[in-house]
Design a protein around this motif. Structure first.
Motif, PDB file in Angstrom:
ATOM      1  N   TYR A  59      14.207  55.141  73.855  1.00 46.35           N
ATOM      2  CA  TYR A  59      13.439  55.946  72.891  1.00 46.35           C
ATOM      3  C   TYR A  59      12.637  55.060  71.940  1.00 46.35           C
ATOM      4  CZ  TYR A  59      12.361  59.326  69.231  1.00 46.35           C
ATOM      5  OH  TYR A  59      11.708  60.122  68.307  1.00 46.35           O
ATOM      6  N   SER A  60      13.259  53.977  71.480  1.00 50.21           N
ATOM      7  CA  SER A  60      12.583  53.061  70.561  1.00 50.21           C
ATOM      8  C   SER A  60      11.349  52.434  71.210  1.00 50.21           C
ATOM      9  CB  SER A  60      13.559  51.963  70.116  1.00 50.21           C
ATOM     10  OG  SER A  60      12.913  51.012  69.306  1.00 50.21           O
ATOM     11  N   GLU A  61      11.519  51.937  72.447  1.00 51.39           N
ATOM     12  CA  GLU A  61      10.395  51.313  73.158  1.00 51.39           C
ATOM     13  C   GLU A  61       9.310  52.345  73.480  1.00 51.39           C
ATOM     14  OE1 GLU A  61       9.577  48.266  73.979  1.00 51.39           O
ATOM     15  OE2 GLU A  61      11.360  47.315  73.121  1.00 51.39           O
ATOM     16  N   PHE A  62       9.759  53.558  73.833  1.00 55.23           N
ATOM     17  CA  PHE A  62       8.809  54.608  74.179  1.00 55.23           C
ATOM     18  C   PHE A  62       7.906  54.954  72.996  1.00 55.23           C
ATOM     19  CE2 PHE A  62       8.011  59.275  74.109  1.00 55.23           C
ATOM     20  CZ  PHE A  62       7.052  59.318  75.111  1.00 55.23           C
ATOM     21  N   ARG A  63       8.502  55.205  71.850  1.00 56.43           N
ATOM     22  CA  ARG A  63       7.691  55.596  70.691  1.00 56.43           C
ATOM     23  C   ARG A  63       6.918  54.414  70.098  1.00 56.43           C
ATOM     24  NH1 ARG A  63       5.532  60.072  71.324  1.00 56.43           N
ATOM     25  NH2 ARG A  63       6.770  61.953  70.962  1.00 56.43           N
ATOM     26  N   LYS A  64       7.368  53.201  70.383  1.00 54.16           N
ATOM     27  CA  LYS A  64       6.625  52.024  69.940  1.00 54.16           C
ATOM     28  C   LYS A  64       5.327  51.889  70.736  1.00 54.16           C
ATOM     29  CE  LYS A  64       9.082  48.341  69.408  1.00 54.16           C
ATOM     30  NZ  LYS A  64       9.859  47.111  69.759  1.00 54.16           N
ATOM     31  N   ASN A  65       5.417  52.226  72.023  1.00 50.02           N
ATOM     32  CA  ASN A  65       4.251  52.102  72.905  1.00 50.02           C
ATOM     33  C   ASN A  65       3.414  53.368  73.003  1.00 50.02           C
ATOM     34  OD1 ASN A  65       4.429  49.327  74.536  1.00 50.02           O
ATOM     35  ND2 ASN A  65       6.516  50.075  74.230  1.00 50.02           N
ATOM     36  N   PHE A  66       4.062  54.513  72.780  1.00 53.39           N
ATOM     37  CA  PHE A  66       3.360  55.797  72.925  1.00 53.39           C
ATOM     38  C   PHE A  66       3.638  56.667  71.690  1.00 53.39           C
ATOM     39  CE2 PHE A  66       4.510  54.174  77.095  1.00 53.39           C
ATOM     40  CZ  PHE A  66       3.279  54.172  77.756  1.00 53.39           C
ATOM     41  N   LYS A  68       1.830  58.435  69.658  1.00 54.31           N
ATOM     42  CA  LYS A  68       1.186  59.738  69.466  1.00 54.31           C
ATOM     43  C   LYS A  68       1.172  60.603  70.723  1.00 54.31           C
ATOM     44  CE  LYS A  68      -1.812  58.059  65.762  1.00 54.31           C
ATOM     45  NZ  LYS A  68      -3.215  57.907  65.282  1.00 54.31           N
ATOM     46  N   LEU A  69       1.910  60.197  71.747  1.00 53.16           N
ATOM     47  CA  LEU A  69       1.916  60.974  72.983  1.00 53.16           C
ATOM     48  C   LEU A  69       2.581  62.334  72.754  1.00 53.16           C
ATOM     49  CD1 LEU A  69       1.306  61.077  76.044  1.00 53.16           C
ATOM     50  CD2 LEU A  69       3.626  60.203  76.411  1.00 53.16           C
ATOM     51  N   LYS A  70       1.880  63.406  73.097  1.00 57.66           N
ATOM     52  CA  LYS A  70       2.395  64.766  72.963  1.00 57.66           C
ATOM     53  C   LYS A  70       3.330  65.041  74.139  1.00 57.66           C
ATOM     54  CE  LYS A  70       0.551  69.425  72.028  1.00 57.66           C
ATOM     55  NZ  LYS A  70       0.990  70.222  73.177  1.00 57.66           N
ATOM     56  N   ILE A  71       4.586  65.354  73.843  1.00 60.16           N
ATOM     57  CA  ILE A  71       5.570  65.448  74.927  1.00 60.16           C
ATOM     58  C   ILE A  71       6.050  66.872  75.211  1.00 60.16           C
ATOM     59  CG2 ILE A  71       6.448  63.112  74.640  1.00 60.16           C
ATOM     60  CD1 ILE A  71       8.755  64.309  72.997  1.00 60.16           C
ATOM     61  N   ASP A  72       5.756  67.833  74.319  1.00 62.50           N
ATOM     62  CA  ASP A  72       6.225  69.197  74.601  1.00 62.50           C
ATOM     63  C   ASP A  72       5.487  69.778  75.810  1.00 62.50           C
ATOM     64  OD1 ASP A  72       3.868  69.245  73.181  1.00 62.50           O
ATOM     65  OD2 ASP A  72       4.376  71.019  71.991  1.00 62.50           O
ATOM     66  N   VAL A  73       4.169  69.598  75.824  1.00 61.97           N
ATOM     67  CA  VAL A  73       3.362  69.959  76.997  1.00 61.97           C
ATOM     68  C   VAL A  73       2.534  68.729  77.356  1.00 61.97           C
ATOM     69  CG1 VAL A  73       1.634  71.491  77.966  1.00 61.97           C
ATOM     70  CG2 VAL A  73       3.243  72.374  76.264  1.00 61.97           C
ATOM     71  N   LEU A  74       2.894  68.098  78.460  1.00 62.93           N
ATOM     72  CA  LEU A  74       2.245  66.845  78.849  1.00 62.93           C
ATOM     73  C   LEU A  74       0.867  67.079  79.473  1.00 62.93           C
ATOM     74  CD1 LEU A  74       5.319  65.143  80.548  1.00 62.93           C
ATOM     75  CD2 LEU A  74       4.291  64.440  78.375  1.00 62.93           C
ATOM     76  N   ASP A  75      -0.032  66.174  79.158  1.00 62.27           N
ATOM     77  CA  ASP A  75      -1.332  66.147  79.810  1.00 62.27           C
ATOM     78  C   ASP A  75      -1.221  65.169  80.982  1.00 62.27           C
ATOM     79  OD1 ASP A  75      -3.914  65.832  80.664  1.00 62.27           O
ATOM     80  OD2 ASP A  75      -4.734  65.210  78.722  1.00 62.27           O
ATOM     81  N   PHE A  91       5.645  48.991  80.329  1.00 59.27           N
ATOM     82  CA  PHE A  91       6.792  49.695  79.733  1.00 59.27           C
ATOM     83  C   PHE A  91       7.881  49.893  80.782  1.00 59.27           C
ATOM     84  CE2 PHE A  91       9.042  53.736  79.350  1.00 59.27           C
ATOM     85  CZ  PHE A  91       9.658  53.588  78.112  1.00 59.27           C
ATOM     86  N   CYS A  92       7.489  50.365  81.965  1.00 54.59           N
ATOM     87  CA  CYS A  92       8.467  50.612  83.025  1.00 54.59           C
ATOM     88  C   CYS A  92       9.170  49.330  83.454  1.00 54.59           C
ATOM     89  CB  CYS A  92       7.784  51.259  84.226  1.00 54.59           C
ATOM     90  SG  CYS A  92       7.150  52.930  83.917  1.00 54.59           S
ATOM     91  N   LEU A  93       8.404  48.257  83.598  1.00 52.98           N
ATOM     92  CA  LEU A  93       8.981  47.000  84.074  1.00 52.98           C
ATOM     93  C   LEU A  93       9.967  46.385  83.094  1.00 52.98           C
ATOM     94  CD1 LEU A  93       5.822  45.389  85.727  1.00 52.98           C
ATOM     95  CD2 LEU A  93       7.820  46.413  86.865  1.00 52.98           C
ATOM     96  N   LYS A  94       9.883  46.763  81.822  1.00 55.71           N
ATOM     97  CA  LYS A  94      10.840  46.260  80.823  1.00 55.71           C
ATOM     98  C   LYS A  94      12.268  46.680  81.154  1.00 55.71           C
ATOM     99  CE  LYS A  94       7.980  45.903  76.667  1.00 55.71           C
ATOM    100  NZ  LYS A  94       7.722  46.448  75.309  1.00 55.71           N
ATOM    101  N   PHE A  95      12.415  47.757  81.883  1.00 55.53           N
ATOM    102  CA  PHE A  95      13.759  48.294  82.153  1.00 55.53           C
ATOM    103  C   PHE A  95      14.248  47.965  83.557  1.00 55.53           C
ATOM    104  CE2 PHE A  95      12.109  50.668  78.613  1.00 55.53           C
ATOM    105  CZ  PHE A  95      13.204  50.707  77.755  1.00 55.53           C
ATOM    106  N   ASN A  96      13.556  47.057  84.224  1.00 53.75           N
ATOM    107  CA  ASN A  96      14.024  46.561  85.505  1.00 53.75           C
ATOM    108  C   ASN A  96      15.324  45.781  85.279  1.00 53.75           C
ATOM    109  OD1 ASN A  96      14.361  45.658  88.095  1.00 53.75           O
ATOM    110  ND2 ASN A  96      12.595  44.284  88.089  1.00 53.75           N
ATOM    111  N   GLY A  97      16.421  46.231  85.888  1.00 58.27           N
ATOM    112  CA  GLY A  97      17.712  45.586  85.694  1.00 58.27           C
ATOM    113  C   GLY A  97      18.509  46.193  84.544  1.00 58.27           C
ATOM    114  N   ALA A 131      12.401  58.408  79.582  1.00 65.49           N
ATOM    115  CA  ALA A 131      11.748  58.186  78.289  1.00 65.49           C
ATOM    116  C   ALA A 131      11.260  59.506  77.689  1.00 65.49           C
ATOM    117  CB  ALA A 131      10.581  57.212  78.463  1.00 65.49           C
ATOM    118  N   ILE A 132      10.616  60.318  78.498  1.00 66.61           N
ATOM    119  CA  ILE A 132      10.050  61.569  77.990  1.00 66.61           C
ATOM    120  C   ILE A 132      11.134  62.607  77.715  1.00 66.61           C
ATOM    121  CG2 ILE A 132       8.574  63.531  78.618  1.00 66.61           C
ATOM    122  CD1 ILE A 132       6.744  61.463  80.020  1.00 66.61           C
ATOM    123  N   GLU A 133      12.128  62.709  78.606  1.00 71.64           N
ATOM    124  CA  GLU A 133      13.195  63.703  78.388  1.00 71.64           C
ATOM    125  C   GLU A 133      14.097  63.314  77.211  1.00 71.64           C
ATOM    126  OE1 GLU A 133      13.305  66.576  79.399  1.00 71.64           O
ATOM    127  OE2 GLU A 133      12.191  66.670  81.271  1.00 71.64           O
TER     128      GLU A 133
END
Length: 220
Positions: A59-66, A68-75, A91-97, A131-133
């Motif tokens: 969650y921390s990494e997600f909101r740091k990178n995104f 203002k991303l609107k997550i209730d209804v995704l574009d 962002f995705c590759l940070k969580f490899n492993g 990340a989104i859920e």
């Protein structure tokens, strides 16, 4: 919940898969992952849910990178356009492993107040899904699903309770009718017995009168 086969077809998501790096498509795991989360947010207040062991980090990494991303209804363009994929890839590759099967494909709902349908679903790597859920849970977006399901369950219980009360009432009425019929039968039987006793008393009285008359005739 049954999902349309079309949403598992990679051809329908080719534009998203290209450019996101290696995404492993495993239909069984995709189904298990999304339905498990759906069942959880339907039965437990999402605010208290943990989807992974590293929810806080995701969650921390997600909101740091995104931020203002609107997550209730995704574009969808915020997820699969070329510029979006360039931002999501690191962002995705940070969580490899860190997150198991982080790059396995799964199904992500576009509108968090709705369920899994072909129109409301997009294919996404597992870490993007988490990340989104996770953000939806923490920011109260998924609570609409929980409330909706709980309300429906409550209505079912009320309806079932009404049916039981109705059945109980019918049983009570039947019981009361049976008791009244039994009481009425007893009253009739008592009335018949009283009439029989009265008749017998009358007969005895007549016999006594006859005896008296006979005695009088003899005395004369």
């Amino acid at each position: 919940m049954t999902l349309p086969e079309e949403i598992f077809c990679p051809e329908n998501h080719k534009g998203f898969l290209v450019g996101m790096g290696k995404i492993v498509v495993n239909y069984r795991l995709a189904l298990v992952c999304c339905l498990t989360v759906w069942q959880l947010i339907s039965s437990v207040d999402p605010q208290f849910l943990k989807l992974t062991k590293v929810d806080d980090q995701i969650y921390s990494e997600f909101r740091k990178n995104f931020e203002k991303l609107k997550i209730d209804v995704l574009d969808p363009e915020e997820l699969k356009s070329e510029s979006a994929k360039e931002k999501w890839r690191p962002f995705c590759l940070k969580f490899n492993g860190i997150v198991e099967d982080f790059n396995y494909g799964t199904l992500l709902r576009l509108d968090c107040s709705q369920g899994y349908t072909e129109e409301n679903t997009i294919f996404a790597p597992r870490i993007q899904f988490f990340a989104i859920e996770i953000a939806r849970n923490r920011e109260g977006c998924n609570k609409a699903v929980y409330i909706s399901v709980q309300d429906k369950e409550g209505e079912k219980e009320v309806n079932n309770g009404g049916e039981k009360t109705s059945d109980s009432g019918e049983e009570e009425n039947t019981k009361n009718r049976g008791e009244k019929e039994a009481d009425s039968g007893e009253e009739k039987e008592e009335g018949i017995n009283r009439e029989e006793k009265t008749d017998k008393g009358g007969e005895k009285g007549e016999e006594a009168d006859k005896d008296i008359n006979k005695s009088g005739e003899k005395a004369m």
